[in-house]
Design a protein around this motif. Sequence first.
Motif, PDB file in Angstrom:
ATOM      1  N   GLN A  89       0.594  -1.152  -0.034  1.00  0.00           N
ATOM      2  CA  GLN A  89       0.070   0.148   0.176  1.00  0.00           C
ATOM      3  C   GLN A  89       0.903   1.337   0.081  1.00  0.00           C
ATOM      4  O   GLN A  89       0.363   2.212  -0.470  1.00  0.00           O
ATOM      5  CB  GLN A  89      -0.982   0.114   1.196  1.00  0.00           C
ATOM      6  N   CYS A  90       2.128   1.233   0.381  1.00  0.00           N
ATOM      7  CA  CYS A  90       2.753   2.519   0.474  1.00  0.00           C
ATOM      8  C   CYS A  90       4.245   2.374  -0.459  1.00  0.00           C
ATOM      9  O   CYS A  90       5.168   2.957  -0.089  1.00  0.00           O
ATOM     10  CB  CYS A  90       3.235   2.704   1.966  1.00  0.00           C
ATOM     11  N   ARG A  91       4.079   1.557  -1.491  1.00  0.00           N
ATOM     12  CA  ARG A  91       5.204   1.715  -2.388  1.00  0.00           C
ATOM     13  C   ARG A  91       5.732   2.678  -3.000  1.00  0.00           C
ATOM     14  O   ARG A  91       6.888   2.824  -3.339  1.00  0.00           O
ATOM     15  CB  ARG A  91       4.913   0.372  -3.550  1.00  0.00           C
ATOM     16  N   ASP A  92       4.849   3.751  -3.071  1.00  0.00           N
ATOM     17  CA  ASP A  92       5.331   4.965  -3.525  1.00  0.00           C
ATOM     18  C   ASP A  92       5.999   6.034  -2.545  1.00  0.00           C
ATOM     19  O   ASP A  92       6.421   7.182  -3.023  1.00  0.00           O
ATOM     20  CB  ASP A  92       4.153   5.838  -4.163  1.00  0.00           C
ATOM     21  N   LEU A  93       6.238   5.728  -1.500  1.00  0.00           N
ATOM     22  CA  LEU A  93       6.769   6.611  -0.355  1.00  0.00           C
ATOM     23  C   LEU A  93       8.362   6.238  -0.407  1.00  0.00           C
ATOM     24  O   LEU A  93       8.703   5.179  -1.019  1.00  0.00           O
ATOM     25  CB  LEU A  93       6.068   6.201   0.980  1.00  0.00           C
ATOM     26  N   THR A  94       9.054   7.321   0.202  1.00  0.00           N
ATOM     27  CA  THR A  94      10.540   7.008   0.301  1.00  0.00           C
ATOM     28  C   THR A  94      10.867   5.574   1.415  1.00  0.00           C
ATOM     29  O   THR A  94       9.913   5.260   2.193  1.00  0.00           O
ATOM     30  CB  THR A  94      11.195   8.269   1.076  1.00  0.00           C
ATOM     31  N   PRO A  95      11.863   5.167   1.430  1.00  0.00           N
ATOM     32  CA  PRO A  95      12.312   4.134   2.398  1.00  0.00           C
ATOM     33  C   PRO A  95      12.136   4.587   3.769  1.00  0.00           C
ATOM     34  O   PRO A  95      11.534   3.603   4.587  1.00  0.00           O
ATOM     35  CB  PRO A  95      13.767   3.689   2.125  1.00  0.00           C
ATOM     36  N   GLU A  96      12.330   5.618   4.106  1.00  0.00           N
ATOM     37  CA  GLU A  96      11.966   6.424   5.416  1.00  0.00           C
ATOM     38  C   GLU A  96      10.851   6.299   5.736  1.00  0.00           C
ATOM     39  O   GLU A  96      10.403   5.730   6.918  1.00  0.00           O
ATOM     40  CB  GLU A  96      12.904   7.666   5.473  1.00  0.00           C
ATOM     41  N   ARG A  97       9.887   6.749   4.976  1.00  0.00           N
ATOM     42  CA  ARG A  97       8.548   6.894   5.352  1.00  0.00           C
ATOM     43  C   ARG A  97       7.840   5.414   5.278  1.00  0.00           C
ATOM     44  O   ARG A  97       6.875   5.500   6.174  1.00  0.00           O
ATOM     45  CB  ARG A  97       8.018   7.924   4.386  1.00  0.00           C
ATOM     46  N   ARG A  98       8.175   4.779   4.461  1.00  0.00           N
ATOM     47  CA  ARG A  98       7.817   3.146   4.663  1.00  0.00           C
ATOM     48  C   ARG A  98       7.995   2.606   5.904  1.00  0.00           C
ATOM     49  O   ARG A  98       7.240   1.782   6.536  1.00  0.00           O
ATOM     50  CB  ARG A  98       8.290   2.417   3.409  1.00  0.00           C
ATOM     51  N   ALA A  99       9.340   2.894   6.488  1.00  0.00           N
ATOM     52  CA  ALA A  99       9.885   2.298   7.772  1.00  0.00           C
ATOM     53  C   ALA A  99       8.914   2.926   8.737  1.00  0.00           C
ATOM     54  O   ALA A  99       8.423   2.005   9.582  1.00  0.00           O
ATOM     55  CB  ALA A  99      11.294   2.452   7.730  1.00  0.00           C
ATOM     56  N   ALA A 100       8.660   4.117   8.715  1.00  0.00           N
ATOM     57  CA  ALA A 100       7.918   4.847   9.749  1.00  0.00           C
ATOM     58  C   ALA A 100       6.514   4.298   9.651  1.00  0.00           C
ATOM     59  O   ALA A 100       5.899   3.921  10.823  1.00  0.00           O
ATOM     60  CB  ALA A 100       8.185   6.337   9.802  1.00  0.00           C
ATOM     61  N   SER A 101       5.968   4.201   8.567  1.00  0.00           N
ATOM     62  CA  SER A 101       4.570   3.724   8.323  1.00  0.00           C
ATOM     63  C   SER A 101       4.348   2.184   8.823  1.00  0.00           C
ATOM     64  O   SER A 101       3.408   1.827   9.627  1.00  0.00           O
ATOM     65  CB  SER A 101       4.070   3.868   6.955  1.00  0.00           C
ATOM     66  N   ALA A 102       5.334   1.515   8.785  1.00  0.00           N
ATOM     67  CA  ALA A 102       5.321  -0.021   8.988  1.00  0.00           C
ATOM     68  C   ALA A 102       5.302   0.122  10.576  1.00  0.00           C
ATOM     69  O   ALA A 102       4.457  -0.757  11.164  1.00  0.00           O
ATOM     70  CB  ALA A 102       6.411  -0.662   8.544  1.00  0.00           C
ATOM     71  N   GLN A 103       5.807   1.124  11.384  1.00  0.00           N
ATOM     72  CA  GLN A 103       5.825   1.066  12.847  1.00  0.00           C
ATOM     73  C   GLN A 103       4.385   1.466  13.356  1.00  0.00           C
ATOM     74  O   GLN A 103       4.177   0.913  14.208  1.00  0.00           O
ATOM     75  CB  GLN A 103       6.888   2.156  13.383  1.00  0.00           C
ATOM     76  N   PHE A 104       3.804   2.257  12.454  1.00  0.00           N
ATOM     77  CA  PHE A 104       2.248   2.650  12.871  1.00  0.00           C
ATOM     78  C   PHE A 104       1.436   1.464  12.863  1.00  0.00           C
ATOM     79  O   PHE A 104       0.688   1.321  13.407  1.00  0.00           O
ATOM     80  CB  PHE A 104       1.956   3.830  12.048  1.00  0.00           C
ATOM     81  N   VAL A 105       1.608   0.931  11.597  1.00  0.00           N
ATOM     82  CA  VAL A 105       0.702  -0.466  11.350  1.00  0.00           C
ATOM     83  C   VAL A 105       1.018  -1.506  12.356  1.00  0.00           C
ATOM     84  O   VAL A 105       0.005  -2.151  12.924  1.00  0.00           O
ATOM     85  CB  VAL A 105       0.905  -1.018   9.783  1.00  0.00           C
ATOM     86  N   LEU A 106       2.232  -1.552  12.905  1.00  0.00           N
ATOM     87  CA  LEU A 106       2.472  -2.699  14.011  1.00  0.00           C
ATOM     88  C   LEU A 106       1.749  -2.019  15.064  1.00  0.00           C
ATOM     89  O   LEU A 106       1.276  -3.020  15.842  1.00  0.00           O
ATOM     90  CB  LEU A 106       4.066  -2.670  14.207  1.00  0.00           C
ATOM     91  N   LEU A 107       1.922  -0.922  15.351  1.00  0.00           N
ATOM     92  CA  LEU A 107       0.995  -0.221  16.612  1.00  0.00           C
ATOM     93  C   LEU A 107      -0.285  -0.534  16.449  1.00  0.00           C
ATOM     94  O   LEU A 107      -0.935  -1.021  17.425  1.00  0.00           O
ATOM     95  CB  LEU A 107       1.271   1.090  16.782  1.00  0.00           C
ATOM     96  N   LEU A 108      -0.692  -0.436  15.312  1.00  0.00           N
ATOM     97  CA  LEU A 108      -2.416  -0.729  15.007  1.00  0.00           C
ATOM     98  C   LEU A 108      -2.663  -2.229  15.142  1.00  0.00           C
ATOM     99  O   LEU A 108      -3.737  -2.510  15.991  1.00  0.00           O
ATOM    100  CB  LEU A 108      -2.660  -0.176  13.735  1.00  0.00           C
ATOM    101  N   VAL A 109      -1.924  -2.947  14.863  1.00  0.00           N
ATOM    102  CA  VAL A 109      -2.443  -4.614  14.909  1.00  0.00           C
ATOM    103  C   VAL A 109      -2.046  -5.089  16.296  1.00  0.00           C
ATOM    104  O   VAL A 109      -2.207  -6.554  16.584  1.00  0.00           O
ATOM    105  CB  VAL A 109      -2.009  -5.143  13.842  1.00  0.00           C
ATOM    106  N   THR A 110      -1.197  -4.460  16.947  1.00  0.00           N
ATOM    107  CA  THR A 110      -0.948  -4.916  18.672  1.00  0.00           C
ATOM    108  C   THR A 110      -1.762  -4.268  19.440  1.00  0.00           C
ATOM    109  O   THR A 110      -2.819  -4.600  20.000  1.00  0.00           O
ATOM    110  CB  THR A 110       0.672  -4.804  18.665  1.00  0.00           C
TER     111      THR A 110
END
Length: 319
Positions: A89-110
């Motif tokens: 879903q976030c393939r168009d973002l920069t690597p840094e923003r993808r990594a930060a977005s993954a942290q939010f998704v992890l927070l969401l599913v935990t």
Amino acid sequence: PTASMHIWALNTLPSLEEVQPEPALLTRAAEIPLTSQTEMQRSPGQRSYCHKIGQGCGGPQHRQAWEEFRTELDHDDLQAMARHFVEDQCRDLTPERRAASAQFVLLLVTTGLELLRGVAVLLHSLEVEQCWAWDLNGERPGETYTAAWCVKRVLSQILHGMTRSGWVPDVSNRALGGYDCCARHEGCLEYFALVAGRRERWYSLAPCMHWVCYACYPQAMGAQVREARERARVAASKAAAAASDARNAAMAVAISDRHQAADIFKEVARETELSAAAAEKFRGDDPVCPSCGARVGAAWSANLRAETRGGKGTSSIVG
């Protein structure tokens, strides 16, 4: 507000109220297909993306599935889920923003499972038309990658996993034996989705939100839509000519008293009424949806691509 921030900048969860559509949007939800359909999150064959989520994992009968999700998936599984989400879903973002977005998704599913289930429960209580406001929320210009945008997509991923694991029943058209597209050819969407890499144009009808594929559209809707548009063009041309004649007549006559002026403006009003009658006649001749019989006011087309994930066919809009 937290819900309006981009997910790569979030380190706290939004509230349920913050990810809901604004009251004004909910109030005019029934108008959305005719005014904002091209901005809605939607999947081919589904009248509402969010309605399917609610029906699939938001009911009281789905409590055990959420408990299974909480206990069966360990931290590594959830991290993999977050990585998959941003890759998809976030393939168009920069690597840094993808990594930060993954942290939010992890927070969401935990720690955010109560929020996710709360949204699903709320969607389960809504009719299809009300869910259209949720389909639009988070999709308008400037709202991509916000919390409201993310929550819906994570929920869809969770529903897909619950269905594959057998924790919830399959609520797809094929499983239910009901179809929201191509009523005359029930297998069109299912066959299309099974052929990986296949591309085809589909038409989303408004305001009923049923779908018709490119092959079926000409025989089911195409001619009627073209005829309706031509009727509208002719009616508009006649109305414009009549109004122009009335205005020219009014300008040519030397108005000597109020009674003569009143007669002229009555004629203009009569022409306006004729124009309104022509427009109303056109509305009565609008084409009819082959699935539900509702009058169709517009039809948007989109190119769809069939994809295969985990051995199962899905489809996605590609432009």
